[in-house]
Write an enzyme that holds these catalytic residues in place. Sequence first.
Site, PDB file in Angstrom:
ATOM      1  CE  LYS A 193       5.541   2.215   5.098  1.00  0.00           C
ATOM      2  NZ  LYS A 193       5.195   3.117   6.220  1.00  0.00           N
ATOM      3  CB  SER A 227       2.832   0.999   8.524  1.00  0.00           C
ATOM      4  OG  SER A 227       3.458   2.210   8.141  1.00  0.00           O
ATOM      5  CB  SER A 259       5.086   3.955  10.294  1.00  0.00           C
ATOM      6  OG  SER A 259       3.781   3.504  10.536  1.00  0.00           O
TER       7      SER A 259
HETATM    8  N1  GLN Z   1       0.537   2.843  13.928  1.00  0.00           N
HETATM    9  C1  GLN Z   1       0.123   4.110  13.410  1.00  0.00           C
HETATM   10  C2  GLN Z   1      -1.128   3.966  12.596  1.00  0.00           C
HETATM   11  O1  GLN Z   1      -1.569   2.871  12.416  1.00  0.00           O
HETATM   12  C3  GLN Z   1       1.247   4.752  12.651  1.00  0.00           C
HETATM   13  C4  GLN Z   1       1.229   4.562  11.194  1.00  0.00           C
HETATM   14  C5  GLN Z   1       2.285   5.318  10.464  1.00  0.00           C
HETATM   15  O2  GLN Z   1       3.116   5.994  11.070  1.00  0.00           O
HETATM   16  N2  GLN Z   1       2.215   5.244   9.149  1.00  0.00           N
HETATM   17  O3  GLN Z   1      -1.688   4.943  12.139  1.00  0.00           O
END
Ligand code: GLN
Length: 493
Positions: free
Chosen positions: A86, A161, A185
């Site tokens: 990532k 994400s 994420s």
């Molecule tokens: N959807 C969550 C957020 O927007 C998780 C993001 C993540 O785990 N990096 O914060």
Amino acid sequence: MFSQSRHEDLFTYQSITQYHADLLNGATTCVAAVQHYLHNIDQKRHLNAYLQVYDQEALQLAATLDAQRASGKPLGKLHGVVIALKDVICYKDHPVSAASKILGDFHSIYNATAVERLLAEEAIIIGNTNCDEFAMGSTNENSAHGKVLNALDETRVPGGSSGGAAVAVQAALCMVSLGSDTGGSVRQPADFCGIVGLKPTYGRVSRYGLIAYASSFDQIGIFANNVPDVAQTLEVIAGPDDYDSTVAPAEVPAYSAAINSASTPLRIAYFKEALESPALDNEIRTNILGLIDRLRADGHTVEAVDFEYLDYVVPTYYVLTTAEASSNLSRFDGVKYGFRPADVEKKDLPLTEFYKTSRSDGFGWEVKRRIMLGTFVLSAGYYDAYFTKAQQVRQLLVEKTNLVFNQFDAIILPTAPTPAFKLGEKMDDPIAMYLADIFTVFSNLTGIPGISIPLFWHSNGMPYGLQVMTNRFRELSLLQLSQQWMLQYRFAG
Ligand code: GLN
């Protein structure tokens, strides 16, 4: 999933163990594997999963590994395993942008500890993958490099994400990928894409070289097609690190060797309020209740526990993570590295104006929203009402979790309230988007490990997963039971 090609004849992938057996008996080579993935990546460019592909380097390293194997050198644990990162994980001399314009064409000047360990075990890093900017999002639509498509239905999001990293595994564009999980994420995109995604215990994997979003929540996580591949990768990247004092000194078990050990009947909890939640898709509810019946029939104890805090987890998560983000992201100012607006120097601006210009131009809307929210909850006059209160709720959640694990071995929940959303469906409604994190943020707030395993298909044609959690540092039992349930219950619903 991809068009017929000569590469398919040369190479098919099931698991790292099978791949290693094929390498040792001469049925395939690392070069053939890399060629196979490069071909698939080329065929699936429109999914926008990769930001960079290191084709020449990957082929060269594959050739070196093939030669070393031929000369009798024993295989590293991830010998020739084709891995994607990532775009928040630092790989020396390679670009890393957190999918943000503000990092410009910044190249990492060191390796993340996880990357260092992958390379030491002979993994081949094939590229870096798209994500939401600074890992803030649930759909991968917040990337400065454009959205990523779900390979099973290109009108839907892959989740976020770590959307690109999930699609890279889903669409056979690599064997394994690393993502990061601050509030879901890794688990949520794994759920939306029909693959396995693990968030380890907070403190299991070093965060050195992981671009910070919310430091007391962030963990590097793993995507793969199956549980043993996750176990093998975790074993390599986990463990103490002098560069990250939040990593626990505890020894890392040999996860992969023990993955198939049969587990005794388990005591499993689920949160009553979660399965009764009006936000939960009915079919998901029915299938998970059906699975609970089967678990009971197979000798496990499964009990509903009251979890009266469910409505508080999302607000608590968003207060604390935005507070941490507003501090972490203050370093991006256009001075030392990354993006600087083209004409900013000519204008001879005072320093604060210079910062404002670079940050206004460099950050996307969602990141700005969170920096502002985080600054607000930390500001004098609001600090106690929001930040301190949220810390107290976090502490309550930890205490509640400890009580649950006094009586149970594992907690099961849906990973997400619905299968993958349509592209654009939630972009105009950030609150709705945040609320969809309701089942994943709990494990980040409490630091426990969580996995999403692809057990189900929805009647709308999309896959979805079951989320399983165990107590801190109990990844071994989490992986063992996940492996067993994948064999026993996959697509049972
Ligand atoms: N959807 C969550 C957020 O927007 C998780 C993001 C993540 O785990 N990096 O914060």
